[in-house]
Design a protein around this motif. Structure first.
Motif, PDB file in Angstrom:
ATOM      1  N   ILE A  66      33.467  31.084  39.421  1.00 37.10           N
ATOM      2  CA  ILE A  66      33.861  31.458  38.436  1.00 37.10           C
ATOM      3  C   ILE A  66      33.418  32.696  37.821  1.00 37.10           C
ATOM      4  N   VAL A  67      34.493  33.599  37.647  1.00 31.60           N
ATOM      5  CA  VAL A  67      34.241  35.015  37.308  1.00 31.60           C
ATOM      6  C   VAL A  67      33.587  35.176  35.784  1.00 31.60           C
ATOM      7  N   ASN A  68      32.725  35.948  35.404  1.00 33.75           N
ATOM      8  CA  ASN A  68      32.381  36.267  34.019  1.00 33.75           C
ATOM      9  C   ASN A  68      31.425  34.870  33.622  1.00 33.75           C
ATOM     10  N   GLN A  69      30.980  33.916  34.513  1.00 31.92           N
ATOM     11  CA  GLN A  69      30.176  32.903  34.133  1.00 31.92           C
ATOM     12  C   GLN A  69      28.952  33.030  35.033  1.00 31.92           C
ATOM     13  N   GLY A 295      46.838  39.394  44.261  1.00 29.97           N
ATOM     14  CA  GLY A 295      46.967  40.700  44.614  1.00 29.97           C
ATOM     15  C   GLY A 295      45.621  41.419  44.260  1.00 29.97           C
ATOM     16  N   SER A 296      45.240  42.233  45.320  1.00 28.63           N
ATOM     17  CA  SER A 296      44.153  42.959  45.415  1.00 28.63           C
ATOM     18  C   SER A 296      44.469  44.464  44.867  1.00 28.63           C
ATOM     19  N   PHE A 297      45.126  44.478  43.533  1.00 32.86           N
ATOM     20  CA  PHE A 297      45.626  45.519  42.905  1.00 32.86           C
ATOM     21  C   PHE A 297      44.531  46.228  41.959  1.00 32.86           C
ATOM     22  N   VAL A 298      43.569  46.702  42.648  1.00 30.53           N
ATOM     23  CA  VAL A 298      42.228  47.463  42.196  1.00 30.53           C
ATOM     24  C   VAL A 298      42.743  48.986  41.721  1.00 30.53           C
ATOM     25  N   PHE A 299      42.446  49.300  40.873  1.00 26.35           N
ATOM     26  CA  PHE A 299      42.639  50.682  40.415  1.00 26.35           C
ATOM     27  C   PHE A 299      41.804  51.275  39.423  1.00 26.35           C
ATOM     28  N   VAL A 345      41.840  40.457  35.744  1.00 25.07           N
ATOM     29  CA  VAL A 345      42.198  41.673  34.973  1.00 25.07           C
ATOM     30  C   VAL A 345      43.229  42.531  35.746  1.00 25.07           C
ATOM     31  N   PRO A 346      42.936  43.061  37.010  1.00 23.85           N
ATOM     32  CA  PRO A 346      44.063  44.072  37.257  1.00 23.85           C
ATOM     33  C   PRO A 346      45.563  43.213  37.590  1.00 23.85           C
TER      34      PRO A 346
END
Length: 396
Positions: A66-69, A295-299, A345-346
């Motif tokens: 779990i992200v951010n935990q 999606g791996s929409f990293v920017f 987030v992205p």
């Protein structure tokens, strides 16, 4: 437009948690053994999920995603009489309809071992291994992911296709709906990581069920597979050229698909979503529908440090350029992402960017992570929206 996600309310738990009631008892081997036999692990009581492990150790922990935990959650050792097998526990609060993949970490001396929960029968599989699954209150495995006795099975045929663009033979599987007729014409769906979708999301069964239930139009589906995935999927011109100028013409020549952009869809998860988006961007007007999962929409908005490693360099370059000059690459886009994965987030950030181009965007979140079962659980929503069943939409 995207809509707020709604979740079922879990039943409120009244009284002591099961683990606290156990702690209050006089413990012996029989009491603990009977407790484990009477409770499914993790023990889900309202929003409280109690993880258990039994065995000797110097330390035990739950490792979740779990992200951010804190993803390393130490367990406590239950006080038991000497000679009784130790029992470890920890209670984690999870919102309704959560689905969390995890493993148990055990340390004995300097040796640390991580493995699936031996007390939990629920296991999820992926190309990189398996994990135990905690199904929180309100989560249910969709009924349409298991074979329905009255749903006729579609046919799956192999389609190897030599590719000059990729300089290799591509290996595809083509799904033909159960009532396939060459006198009819069908929309076309091309799925990246096709064998993984077939293996880990039961997508052949899902297609049979959705088409039988009239939730989805009868559709020809090409399950496409990569060679070097990390090279071919992140905005790779030869890959886009293969799909648009080699695979698509071959399908149109061999099968009765509707030869219109609005009857075509590209689909993929993670890097496969990037491959779908970038392929549509290279040839606007060819693929008018996109189904993009996590999606791996990293920017990067500032600087160049994206933290994803070299494999993400071409992704970041493509996404940064797209964000600077957004273009409508498809008429309709169905996007899903789990709130427990780092890509949330992205993905959230890209929804208004896609909407600004005039595309019709449907965005769905789930209380899940970056996993194949998350993507499986969203298939009905996405497929029935992209290619609705005959009660909603008729192509011909």
């Amino acid at each position: 437009m995207s809509q707020p996600q709604t979740y079922p309310m879990p039943p409120r738990h009244k009284g002591k948690l099961a683990i606290n009631a156990l702690r209050a008892r006089r413990l012996d081997e029989d009491v603990i053994t009977r407790f484990l036999a009477e409770h499914e692990v993790p023990v889900v009581e309202g929003e409280k999920c109690t993880f258990l492990y039994r065995g000797p150790a110097d330390a035990v922990a739950v490792r979740h995603r779990i992200v951010n935990q804190p993803q390393h959650v130490p367990m406590k050792r239950l006080d038991v009489p000497e000679g009784v097998q130790p029992l470890w526990y920890v209670t984690i609060e999870l919102p309704a309809a959560s689905r969390v993949e995890y493993q148990i970490e055990v340390r004995v001396g300097e040796a640390v071992e991580t493995f699936n929960d031996p007390l939990n029968p629920h296991v999820a599989h992926s190309p990189v291994g398996s994990s135990s699954v905690c199904q929180a209150a309100g989560y249910e495995t969709p009924e349409w992911v298991v074979p329905q006795p009255d749903a006729r099975a579609g046919e799956l045929i192999d389609l190897p296709l030599p590719s000059r663009a990729l300089r290799r033979t591509t290996h595809n599987r083509v799904y033909l709906p159960a009532r396939f007729r060459r006198s009819s014409h069908y929309p076309l769906l091309v799925v990246h990581d096709g064998d993984d979708y077939l293996t880990y999301t039961a997508m052949r069964t899902v297609l049979d069920n959705l088409i039988h239930d009239l939730d989805m139009a009868e559709t020809i589906v090409v399950f496409s597979n990569p060679g070097d995935r990390l090279r071919e999927y992140p905005n790779y011109a030869p890959h886009a050229r293969h799909l648009t100028t080699e695979l698509l013409p071959a399908i149109e020549e061999q099968l009765p698909v509707i030869r219109r952009a609005d009857a075509r869809c590209l689909m993929g998860a993670s890097f496969g979503a990037v491959a779908s988006l970038s392929t549509a961007a290279r040839d606007p007007g060819v693929w008018d529908n996109l189904f993009l999962q996590s999606g791996s929409f990293v920017f990067t908005d500032i600087g160049s440090d994206h933290g994803g490693g070299p494999a993400f360099d071409p992704v970041v370059k493509f996404m940064n350029r797209y964000r600077e000059e957004p273009q409508r690459v498809a008429e309709r886009m169905f996007i899903t992402c789990g709130v427990y994965e780092p890509l949330i987030v992205p993905n959230r950030s890209m929804v208004p960017v896609f909407e600004s181009t005039g595309a019709r965007v449907q965005y769905v979140e789930s209380r899940d992570g970056h996993s194949w079962e998350n993507w499986r659980d969203r298939l009905r929503d996405g497929l029935s929206w992209i290619f609705p069943g005959p009660q909603k939409f008729v192509y011909e």
